[in-house]
Design a protein around this motif. Structure first.
Motif, PDB file in Angstrom:
ATOM      1  N   LYS A  92       0.854  -1.188   0.000  1.00  0.00           N
ATOM      2  CA  LYS A  92       0.000   0.000   0.000  1.00  0.00           C
ATOM      3  C   LYS A  92       0.887   1.235   0.000  1.00  0.00           C
ATOM      4  CE  LYS A  92      -3.503  -2.823   0.688  1.00  0.00           C
ATOM      5  NZ  LYS A  92      -2.759  -4.065   0.970  1.00  0.00           N
ATOM      6  N   ARG A  93       0.413   2.286  -0.675  1.00  0.00           N
ATOM      7  CA  ARG A  93       1.208   3.510  -0.786  1.00  0.00           C
ATOM      8  C   ARG A  93       0.389   4.705  -0.287  1.00  0.00           C
ATOM      9  NH1 ARG A  93       3.990   3.441  -6.672  1.00  0.00           N
ATOM     10  NH2 ARG A  93       4.991   5.277  -5.755  1.00  0.00           N
TER      11      ARG A  93
ATOM     12  N   SER B 174     -10.378   6.389  -0.501  1.00  0.00           N
ATOM     13  CA  SER B 174      -9.200   6.246  -1.353  1.00  0.00           C
ATOM     14  C   SER B 174      -9.160   4.841  -1.921  1.00  0.00           C
ATOM     15  CB  SER B 174      -7.921   6.519  -0.540  1.00  0.00           C
ATOM     16  OG  SER B 174      -6.771   6.245  -1.307  1.00  0.00           O
ATOM     17  N   ASP B 175      -8.600   4.733  -3.123  1.00  0.00           N
ATOM     18  CA  ASP B 175      -8.447   3.410  -3.739  1.00  0.00           C
ATOM     19  C   ASP B 175      -7.080   2.801  -3.414  1.00  0.00           C
ATOM     20  OD1 ASP B 175      -6.837   5.086  -5.174  1.00  0.00           O
ATOM     21  OD2 ASP B 175      -7.600   4.507  -7.139  1.00  0.00           O
ATOM     22  N   ILE B 176      -6.309   3.466  -2.559  1.00  0.00           N
ATOM     23  CA  ILE B 176      -4.961   2.978  -2.230  1.00  0.00           C
ATOM     24  C   ILE B 176      -5.021   1.602  -1.592  1.00  0.00           C
ATOM     25  CG2 ILE B 176      -2.932   3.379  -0.771  1.00  0.00           C
ATOM     26  CD1 ILE B 176      -3.378   6.371  -1.154  1.00  0.00           C
ATOM     27  N   TRP B 177      -6.007   1.392  -0.747  1.00  0.00           N
ATOM     28  CA  TRP B 177      -6.109   0.137  -0.008  1.00  0.00           C
ATOM     29  C   TRP B 177      -7.029  -0.873  -0.693  1.00  0.00           C
ATOM     30  CZ3 TRP B 177      -5.344   4.863   2.054  1.00  0.00           C
ATOM     31  CH2 TRP B 177      -4.246   5.020   2.903  1.00  0.00           C
TER      32      TRP B 177
ATOM     33  N   THR C 275     -11.136   0.940   4.173  1.00  0.00           N
ATOM     34  CA  THR C 275     -10.715   1.996   5.098  1.00  0.00           C
ATOM     35  C   THR C 275      -9.314   1.701   5.613  1.00  0.00           C
ATOM     36  OG1 THR C 275     -13.009   2.306   5.795  1.00  0.00           O
ATOM     37  CG2 THR C 275     -11.306   3.230   7.220  1.00  0.00           C
ATOM     38  N   PRO C 276      -8.410   2.682   5.564  1.00  0.00           N
ATOM     39  CA  PRO C 276      -7.036   2.431   6.024  1.00  0.00           C
ATOM     40  C   PRO C 276      -6.970   2.174   7.522  1.00  0.00           C
ATOM     41  CG  PRO C 276      -7.374   4.762   5.568  1.00  0.00           C
ATOM     42  CD  PRO C 276      -8.579   4.054   5.057  1.00  0.00           C
ATOM     43  N   ILE C 277      -5.960   1.421   7.918  1.00  0.00           N
ATOM     44  CA  ILE C 277      -5.698   1.125   9.326  1.00  0.00           C
ATOM     45  C   ILE C 277      -4.368   1.758   9.713  1.00  0.00           C
ATOM     46  CG2 ILE C 277      -5.183  -0.709  10.992  1.00  0.00           C
ATOM     47  CD1 ILE C 277      -7.067  -2.516   9.446  1.00  0.00           C
ATOM     48  N   VAL C 278      -4.356   2.444  10.836  1.00  0.00           N
ATOM     49  CA  VAL C 278      -3.135   3.073  11.330  1.00  0.00           C
ATOM     50  C   VAL C 278      -2.795   2.493  12.701  1.00  0.00           C
ATOM     51  CG1 VAL C 278      -3.499   5.214  10.063  1.00  0.00           C
ATOM     52  CG2 VAL C 278      -4.420   4.990  12.371  1.00  0.00           C
ATOM     53  N   TYR C 279      -1.547   2.720  13.127  1.00  0.00           N
ATOM     54  CA  TYR C 279      -1.042   2.187  14.390  1.00  0.00           C
ATOM     55  C   TYR C 279      -0.748   3.331  15.353  1.00  0.00           C
ATOM     56  CZ  TYR C 279      -0.204  -2.213  11.869  1.00  0.00           C
ATOM     57  OH  TYR C 279      -0.345  -3.364  11.129  1.00  0.00           O
TER      58      TYR C 279
ATOM     59  N   LEU D 215       2.422   4.412  20.941  1.00  0.00           N
ATOM     60  CA  LEU D 215       2.743   3.874  22.256  1.00  0.00           C
ATOM     61  C   LEU D 215       2.241   2.444  22.438  1.00  0.00           C
ATOM     62  CD1 LEU D 215       2.073   6.979  24.561  1.00  0.00           C
ATOM     63  CD2 LEU D 215       4.252   6.109  23.737  1.00  0.00           C
ATOM     64  N   THR D 216       1.020   2.191  22.008  1.00  0.00           N
ATOM     65  CA  THR D 216       0.414   0.871  22.234  1.00  0.00           C
ATOM     66  C   THR D 216       0.450  -0.024  21.013  1.00  0.00           C
ATOM     67  OG1 THR D 216      -1.786   1.675  21.590  1.00  0.00           O
ATOM     68  CG2 THR D 216      -1.153   1.927  23.905  1.00  0.00           C
ATOM     69  N   GLU D 217       0.748   0.566  19.827  1.00  0.00           N
ATOM     70  CA  GLU D 217       0.698  -0.155  18.555  1.00  0.00           C
ATOM     71  C   GLU D 217      -0.697  -0.728  18.287  1.00  0.00           C
ATOM     72  OE1 GLU D 217       3.832  -2.743  17.325  1.00  0.00           O
ATOM     73  OE2 GLU D 217       5.300  -1.783  18.622  1.00  0.00           O
ATOM     74  N   GLU D 218      -1.699  -0.119  18.923  1.00  0.00           N
ATOM     75  CA  GLU D 218      -3.083  -0.539  18.687  1.00  0.00           C
ATOM     76  C   GLU D 218      -3.494  -0.161  17.267  1.00  0.00           C
ATOM     77  OE1 GLU D 218      -7.534  -0.006  20.729  1.00  0.00           O
ATOM     78  OE2 GLU D 218      -5.833   1.238  21.370  1.00  0.00           O
ATOM     79  N   ARG D 219      -4.205  -1.053  16.598  1.00  0.00           N
ATOM     80  CA  ARG D 219      -4.643  -0.836  15.223  1.00  0.00           C
ATOM     81  C   ARG D 219      -5.986  -0.105  15.228  1.00  0.00           C
ATOM     82  NH1 ARG D 219      -5.800  -5.482  12.689  1.00  0.00           N
ATOM     83  NH2 ARG D 219      -4.995  -4.952  10.629  1.00  0.00           N
ATOM     84  N   MET D 220      -6.050   0.996  14.456  1.00  0.00           N
ATOM     85  CA  MET D 220      -7.244   1.842  14.432  1.00  0.00           C
ATOM     86  C   MET D 220      -7.671   2.115  12.985  1.00  0.00           C
ATOM     87  SD  MET D 220      -7.334   2.496  17.786  1.00  0.00           S
ATOM     88  CE  MET D 220      -8.412   3.900  18.047  1.00  0.00           C
ATOM     89  N   TYR D 221      -8.984   2.073  12.735  1.00  0.00           N
ATOM     90  CA  TYR D 221      -9.512   2.514  11.449  1.00  0.00           C
ATOM     91  C   TYR D 221      -9.416   4.033  11.364  1.00  0.00           C
ATOM     92  CZ  TYR D 221     -11.602  -2.050  10.339  1.00  0.00           C
ATOM     93  OH  TYR D 221     -11.802  -3.376  10.044  1.00  0.00           O
ATOM     94  N   LEU D 222      -8.945   4.540  10.225  1.00  0.00           N
ATOM     95  CA  LEU D 222      -8.855   5.980   9.996  1.00  0.00           C
ATOM     96  C   LEU D 222     -10.054   6.420   9.166  1.00  0.00           C
ATOM     97  CD1 LEU D 222      -5.661   7.941   8.953  1.00  0.00           C
ATOM     98  CD2 LEU D 222      -7.903   8.511   8.029  1.00  0.00           C
ATOM     99  N   CYS D 223     -10.997   7.101   9.802  1.00  0.00           N
ATOM    100  CA  CYS D 223     -12.191   7.619   9.119  1.00  0.00           C
ATOM    101  C   CYS D 223     -12.093   9.136   9.068  1.00  0.00           C
ATOM    102  CB  CYS D 223     -13.459   7.192   9.855  1.00  0.00           C
ATOM    103  SG  CYS D 223     -13.648   5.409  10.079  1.00  0.00           S
TER     104      CYS D 223
END
Length: 520
Positions: free
Chosen positions: A293-294, A311-314, A325-329, A332-340
């Motif tokens: 992914k870019r 976005s069509d990136i993912w 929907t992209p996922i970010v980290y 501190l916790t490296e918890e995975r979150m949806y970026l809306c």
């Protein structure tokens, strides 16, 4: 104007990332290389640069075991070091020229390295975790090469990389720029944040609110706020989405037109690197599920009919037309979150929703977005109406691109919470070259003074400091630090005396900084 130019050829600038835990046995030296720019350089040259960097790191640790090497100034090159993660180093080697000897700000170059690393971690997690997941190194290389080449494309003008220089001495990378709001607008924003959290149906979601390219509100940690704010200004805000639009943010310096012919240079480097890492990492060919992914690709975000950015990136969800929907980290916790991300006129709202709280992937996330717009909170107006009110109030109080211009002053204010405010770039560009060169040199002296204090036995690193310098053109260049805050200022009226300049700083401090920098 604004940055030091270096050719994209091998002698101009080199950027490498390597892991000291890898490639220590004879015949396995290439394993330590995680990224190298330009990618088409022979492996022998790449290993030579990295070998020299390793030697410098090892040598300097003899004299300073606890403080990592930051910069080595050689006769022809500047070597800028940043230990991104334990034993993973990023090194930038910049060739010196008549212009760049006085142009390149070492601290600014280190912050470029820090910024690209924080953005990479935002979308991919730590480099070390990727290496542990796939030990051959092929996975991380396949992500680093396109990611960093996309990042470098923002620094290209024509066929040259425009690195931070003395023209950027009144800008501070690695900080956020805040919007000043009145009490009534602040209450509306606070109410909107509560409604968003309630609508999302989870107490562990986070939000980031921006107006134009300025931060209004955040519930994230400082590190995550800076990473997400940086990405938003680069790719998500109205200025970023509008092709050819101009922005006063230091993160958006080039226009779309000037990048078109230059992008081919970076693209060619990316295609070469793609062939290189795939020829070395055959394990990737066995894993057809590895899709790179870019997130820094240009012009890949658009506003949907519901106001949410997509976005069509993912890719698409299970062959449907719904964008993933992209996922970010979180750092501190490296918890995975949806970026809306939702956008209404000049207002951009980013909502981070824990992946673990969504049961049915995109289908479940679409329900959350619907709840945010329609609002399921009892006795509360819909979030969509709240957004409209907030945008309206912020627009009424917005003074435009020159809102933070102070007549007669060219300044940069940085506080200990990593928030900065500065004169608009267009106003800074009116300063004479001698003024900018003097300020650039002054900032280097202040950085050295701060590091010297923090490396000594002194417990308090935030002692007050004041330096006033008269530039060649007669301008006063001033730096003051107090209580963790820093103020840099240029006064170009040649008739001013030191007493007059000091009085001008006092007036500025009392009016705009609550007297923090006053000498009384």
């Amino acid at each position: 104007m604004g940055m030091a130019s270096v050719n994209t050829a091998s002698e101009g600038m080199q950027l490498c990332i390597f892991d000291l835990r890898r490639g220590q046995q004879e015949g396995q030296e290439l394993d330590k290389i995680l990224f190298f720019f330009p990618a088409d350089l022979p492996f022998a040259t790449q290993l030579s640069v990295i070998g020299l960097s390793e030697g410098l790191i090892t040598f300097t640790r003899i004299f300073s075991p606890d403080a990592a090497c930051e910069v080595i100034e050689a006769e022809r090159h500047s070597h800028v070091f940043f230990e991104a993660e334990s034993d993973i180093w990023m090194v930038m080697v910049v060739e010196k020229s008549k212009e760049s000897k006085a142009a390149c700000q070492v601290d600014a170059l280190r912050k470029v390295l820090k910024e690209v690393h924080s953005l990479f971690v935002l979308f991919h997690g730590t480099m070390r975790s990727m290496l542990e997941k796939e030990t051959s190194g092929g996975l991380i290389r396949s992500h680093l090469y396109p990611f960093i080449t996309d990042y470098l494309s923002d620094f290209l003008i024509g066929k040259k990389l425009q690195l931070p220089s003395f023209h950027d001495c009144l800008m501070e990378r690695g900080t956020v720029q805040m919007l000043t709001v009145g009490r009534e607008a602040a209450i509306e924003v606070q109410s909107l944040v509560k409604v968003l959290e309630c609508s999302a149906g989870t107490t562990s979601c986070y939000s980031l609110v921006l107006f134009q390219d300025l931060l209004v509100s955040t519930t994230l940690s400082p590190d995550d706020t800076i990473s997400l704010f940086t990405y938003a200004v680069l790719r998500l805000t109205p200025h970023a989405l509008s092709s050819g639009a101009t922005s006063w943010s230091y993160l958006q310096r080039t226009n779309a037109g000037s990048q078109v012919p230059a992008l081919s240079t970076i693209t060619n480097s990316g295609s070469v690197s793609d062939n290189i890492y795939r020829s070395r990492d055959t394990s990737l060919d066995q894993d057809n599920n590895c899709q790179v992914k870019r997130p820094l690709h240009h012009n890949r975000w658009f506003r949907g009919n519901d106001g949410f950015l997509a976005s069509d990136i993912w890719g698409a969800d299970n062959g449907s037309q719904t964008s993933v929907t992209p996922i970010v980290y979180l750092q501190l916790t490296e918890e995975r979150m949806y970026l809306c991300a939702y956008q209404y006129k000049s207002l951009t709202i980013i909502l981070l929703v824990p992946v673990s709280s969504i049961l049915n992937g995109e289908q479940g996330l679409s329900l959350v977005k619907q709840q945010v717009l329609e609002n399921v909170c009892v006795l509360s107006v819909p979030a969509s109406l709240k957004m409209l009110r907030v945008e309206e109030k912020l627009s009424k109080g917005w003074g435009g691109e020159n809102a933070y211009h102070v007549s007669g002053y060219r300044y940069l204010l940085v506080d200990d919470e990593r928030v900065s405010r500065a004169s608009p770039p267009a106003k800074v560009m009116t300063l004479a070259k001698d003024s900018l060169l003097a300020m650039s040199k002054l900032r280097e002296e202040v950085n050295l003074e701060k590091k010297a204090k923090c490396s000594s036995s002194e417990v308090n690193c935030d002692k007050e400091l004041e330096i006033c310098v008269r530039a060649k053109n007669g301008a006063w260049v001033i730096a003051r630090t107090s209580r963790g805050k820093e103020l840099y200022m240029v006064l170009e009226k040649a008739s001013e005396t030191l007493l007059y300049a000091s009085d001008a700083v006092e007036k500025f401090s009392n009016r705009y900084c609550s007297g923090v920098f006053s000498l009384d």
